[in-house]
Design a protein around this motif. Structure first.
Motif, mmCIF file in Angstrom:
data_model
loop_
_atom_site.group_PDB
_atom_site.id
_atom_site.type_symbol
_atom_site.label_atom_id
_atom_site.label_comp_id
_atom_site.label_asym_id
_atom_site.label_seq_id
_atom_site.Cartn_x
_atom_site.Cartn_y
_atom_site.Cartn_z
ATOM 1 N N ASP A 76 0.870 -1.170 0.000
ATOM 2 C CA ASP A 76 0.000 0.000 0.000
ATOM 3 C C ASP A 76 0.909 1.223 0.000
ATOM 4 N N ARG A 77 0.881 1.975 -1.095
ATOM 5 C CA ARG A 77 1.797 3.106 -1.244
ATOM 6 C C ARG A 77 1.203 4.416 -0.711
ATOM 7 N N SER A 78 0.019 4.318 -0.085
ATOM 8 C CA SER A 78 -0.607 5.508 0.493
ATOM 9 C C SER A 78 0.185 5.969 1.717
ATOM 10 N N GLU A 79 -0.190 7.125 2.241
ATOM 11 C CA GLU A 79 0.459 7.632 3.440
ATOM 12 C C GLU A 79 0.313 6.642 4.599
#
Length: 161
Positions: A76-79
């Motif tokens: 998951d490359r989200s914050e």
């Protein structure tokens, strides 16, 4: 004197009770690969551990025989994913130093344009060192060191003479 033949692959770390670590069968010879997921559930990050002497990073700095190269694949490359990966690394790196007390440095080298992995590494306590050109492209070198090295003074007045 320790030779590369004397040094086993990186040890299996025990990153603590917040994580489940599962071995992945497709690790290269001399390396280890894991899926690391939060114990309560959630997507697993992929971790690959190599001895630096058997990794392209060996050309980037004067490594020690027990130094470990870490590759991280974020699910998951989200914050939120970057923060979760940072927590994982914050638990994993001390576990690596415990599992191999002779390891002086854990090094990671995400692609120069992979800001998500760079943020996750910084969140996990890694220090950005420099940019490096490797045969596969430009990367950013990050390191984590055990306290017994990180706390050593480098001031000339503190050096024995």
């Amino acid at each position: 004197m320790t030779t590369s033949l004397d040094v086993p692959p990186p040890p299996e770390p025990a990153p603590g009770s917040d994580w489940t670590l599962s071995s992945l069968a497709d690790a290269d010879v001399g390396s280890r690969a894991y899926a690391a997921a939060p114990r309560g559930g959630g997507p697993a990050a992929e971790l690959r551990l190599h001895r630096v002497q058997h990794h392209p990073l060996r050309a980037a700095y004067p490594y020690g025989a027990h130094d470990i190269a870490l590759a991280l694949v974020l699910p998951d490359r989200s914050e939120a994913g970057q923060e979760q990966a940072g927590r994982l690394l914050g638990d994993l790196v001390p576990a690596l130093f415990t599992a191999d007390p002779r390891c002086r440095r854990v090094v990671a080298a995400p692609a120069e344009d992979d800001t998500a992995a760079q943020t996750a590494l910084a969140n996990g306590g890694f220090r950005r060192v420099t940019e490096v050109d490797l045969p596969g492209g430009s990367v950013v070198l990050f390191t984590a060191e055990p306290p017994w090295i990180a706390d050593l003074s480098t001031a000339l007045d503190d050096m024995p003479h």
